[in-house]
Design an enzyme around this catalytic site. Sequence first.
Site, PDB file in Angstrom:
ATOM      1  N   LYS A 152       0.570  -1.326  -0.296  1.00 21.48           N
ATOM      2  CA  LYS A 152       0.419  -0.094   0.374  1.00 21.48           C
ATOM      3  C   LYS A 152       0.948   1.146  -0.030  1.00 21.48           C
ATOM      4  O   LYS A 152       0.385   2.158  -0.289  1.00 21.48           O
ATOM      5  CB  LYS A 152      -0.859   0.530   0.896  1.00 21.48           C
ATOM      6  N   GLY A 165      -3.392   0.583  17.956  1.00 20.84           N
ATOM      7  CA  GLY A 165      -2.736   0.132  16.180  1.00 20.84           C
ATOM      8  C   GLY A 165      -2.606   0.949  15.942  1.00 20.84           C
ATOM      9  O   GLY A 165      -3.445   2.178  15.443  1.00 20.84           O
ATOM     10  N   TYR A 193     -11.124 -10.395  10.449  1.00 16.56           N
ATOM     11  CA  TYR A 193     -11.920 -11.876   9.694  1.00 16.56           C
ATOM     12  C   TYR A 193     -11.631 -12.562   9.259  1.00 16.56           C
ATOM     13  O   TYR A 193     -10.180 -13.474   8.996  1.00 16.56           O
ATOM     14  CB  TYR A 193     -12.542 -10.851   8.781  1.00 16.56           C
TER      15      TYR A 193
HETATM   16  P1  NDP Z   1       0.486  -3.549  10.179  1.00 13.97           P
HETATM   17  O1  NDP Z   1       1.622  -4.145  10.598  1.00 13.97           O
HETATM   18  O2  NDP Z   1       0.705  -2.551   9.407  1.00 13.97           O
HETATM   19  O3  NDP Z   1       0.367  -2.861  11.804  1.00 13.97           O
HETATM   20  C1  NDP Z   1       0.377  -3.692  13.003  1.00 13.97           C
HETATM   21  C2  NDP Z   1       0.387  -3.159  14.031  1.00 13.97           C
HETATM   22  O4  NDP Z   1      -0.734  -3.563  14.752  1.00 13.97           O
HETATM   23  C3  NDP Z   1       1.381  -1.586  14.829  1.00 13.97           C
HETATM   24  O5  NDP Z   1       0.852  -0.722  14.973  1.00 13.97           O
HETATM   25  C4  NDP Z   1       1.918  -2.707  16.055  1.00 13.97           C
HETATM   26  O6  NDP Z   1       1.954  -2.523  16.955  1.00 13.97           O
HETATM   27  C5  NDP Z   1       0.176  -3.420  16.336  1.00 13.97           C
HETATM   28  N1  NDP Z   1       0.696  -5.138  16.873  1.00 13.97           N
HETATM   29  C6  NDP Z   1       0.958  -5.920  15.919  1.00 13.97           C
HETATM   30  N2  NDP Z   1       1.127  -6.740  17.101  1.00 13.97           N
HETATM   31  C7  NDP Z   1       0.737  -7.059  18.700  1.00 13.97           C
HETATM   32  C8  NDP Z   1       0.360  -7.040  19.234  1.00 13.97           C
HETATM   33  N3  NDP Z   1       1.179  -8.326  19.685  1.00 13.97           N
HETATM   34  N4  NDP Z   1      -0.362  -6.465  20.489  1.00 13.97           N
HETATM   35  C9  NDP Z   1      -0.141  -5.438  20.133  1.00 13.97           C
HETATM   36  N5  NDP Z   1      -0.057  -5.008  18.929  1.00 13.97           N
HETATM   37  C10 NDP Z   1       0.543  -5.195  18.089  1.00 13.97           C
HETATM   38  O7  NDP Z   1      -0.825  -4.142  10.060  1.00 13.97           O
HETATM   39  P2  NDP Z   1      -2.602  -4.025   9.432  1.00 13.97           P
HETATM   40  O8  NDP Z   1      -2.402  -2.075  10.101  1.00 13.97           O
HETATM   41  O9  NDP Z   1      -2.024  -3.866   8.097  1.00 13.97           O
HETATM   42  O10 NDP Z   1      -3.026  -4.661   9.325  1.00 13.97           O
HETATM   43  C11 NDP Z   1      -3.493  -4.834  11.358  1.00 13.97           C
HETATM   44  C12 NDP Z   1      -4.921  -5.907  10.836  1.00 13.97           C
HETATM   45  O11 NDP Z   1      -5.931  -5.116  10.220  1.00 13.97           O
HETATM   46  C13 NDP Z   1      -5.102  -7.080  10.439  1.00 13.97           C
HETATM   47  O12 NDP Z   1      -5.646  -8.440  11.088  1.00 13.97           O
HETATM   48  C14 NDP Z   1      -5.547  -7.139   9.333  1.00 13.97           C
HETATM   49  O13 NDP Z   1      -5.452  -8.335   9.100  1.00 13.97           O
HETATM   50  C15 NDP Z   1      -6.934  -5.909   9.273  1.00 13.97           C
HETATM   51  N6  NDP Z   1      -7.434  -5.251   8.477  1.00 13.97           N
HETATM   52  C16 NDP Z   1      -8.239  -5.564   8.233  1.00 13.97           C
HETATM   53  C17 NDP Z   1      -8.634  -4.573   6.649  1.00 13.97           C
HETATM   54  C18 NDP Z   1     -10.465  -5.546   7.016  1.00 13.97           C
HETATM   55  O14 NDP Z   1     -10.874  -4.418   5.577  1.00 13.97           O
HETATM   56  N7  NDP Z   1     -11.400  -5.888   7.453  1.00 13.97           N
HETATM   57  C19 NDP Z   1      -8.190  -3.608   5.728  1.00 13.97           C
HETATM   58  C20 NDP Z   1      -6.297  -3.817   6.129  1.00 13.97           C
HETATM   59  C21 NDP Z   1      -6.411  -4.126   7.135  1.00 13.97           C
HETATM   60  P3  NDP Z   1       3.655  -1.570  16.933  1.00 13.97           P
HETATM   61  O15 NDP Z   1       3.556  -0.616  16.003  1.00 13.97           O
HETATM   62  O16 NDP Z   1       4.186  -1.613  18.486  1.00 13.97           O
HETATM   63  O17 NDP Z   1       4.479  -2.441  16.424  1.00 13.97           O
END
Ligand code: NDP
Length: 266
Positions: free
Chosen positions: A66, A127, A213
Amino acid sequence: MTDRYAVFGNPISHSKSPRIHAEFARQTGQDLGYEAIEAPLDDFRASVLRFREAGGRGANVTVPFKEQAFLLATQRSERADAAGAVNTLKFEDGEILGDNTDGAGLVNDLVANLKFDPAGRRILLLGAGGAARGVGLPLMERQPAELFVANRTAYKARELSARFDCYGGGFEALEGRQFDLVINATAASLAGDLPPMPDDIFAPGALAYDMMYGRDTPFLAFARERGVRTADGLGMLVEQAAEAFYVWRGVRPQTAPVIAMLREAR
Ligand code: NDP
C-alpha cells in the site's frame, strides 16, 4: 470489451476480492473481469505497469504494497494523502489515480450495517499501522466526541494522532478510561494475541470491532466475556471493495447480500 481489474498483494491466494467484485459486476450488469495477481516483493511497480500496459483499468492493492502504491500514484485523493497509503488505483488519461477506501469501508460498515453512528461517541483505535492510518480521517469526519489512538509503540500512536488532530499514546494511557467503540486495528489477532486493555475499557452499550475477519479472535472473546456487542472486519472488507467499485465504475453495488454470501461460505 470486458474491462480488466486486479488485486495486487503478496501473498494473495487467500484474497476474497475476486469473488466480491465478480458478485458486484453481476449485480450491477457491469462488463468487467477481476483477478488476483501476486506481485514479487521487489517488483510491485513493474507488475502494476505491465497490467496497465495490457489494458488494465484499475487495481486494488493489499499487504505489503500500500505504501508503494502511494508512491506509484501520479495523483492522490485527500483520503489517500491522509492515510499515506493507497489501496485503490485507477488508470485514466495517462494518470495513475491513487485512493484509499479502507476508512470509508469501515465507516460504511459501522453506520449502514451495524447501525452505529460515530457522531458524539468516544472511540478508541488500537494500533498505528497501515490499517489504523487509513481509518483516522474518515472517523474524524464523523465528528466523534473523541478519537484516541493507542499503540504498543507509543510514539507511533502520538505521530498518528497528531496527523488526525486527536489524542494518542501507549496502552498504559487507557487506565481508568471508557469508550463507546473500540476498534482493534492491530495485527495482534493474527498471532492469537490480545492487545493489553484495562478490564473496564468498554462503556455500557459499547461496540467492539476487530478488523480481522475469518476467525474468532482473543479481542472478540474478551469483549463477549464482558457482555459487549462485537463485529469482525468482513463488513469493512466488502464495503471498502464497494467504494473502490464506485471509484472505478461510478455505480454503487449492494453490499449486504455479498456480506451474507461470504458469511455463509465460511
Ligand atoms: P501493520 O503491520 O501495518 O500494523 C500492525 C499494528 O499492530 C502495529 O500498530 C503494531 O504495533 C500492532 N501490533 C502487532 N502485534 C501486536 C501485539 N501482539 N499486541 C499489540 N499490538 C500489536 O498491520 P495492518 O495495519 O496492515 O493490519 C492490522 C490488522 O487489520 C490485520 O489483522 C489485518 O488483517 C486487518 N485489516 C483488515 C482490513 C479489512 O478490510 N477488514 C483492511 C486492512 C487491515 P507496533 O507499532 O508496536 O509494532
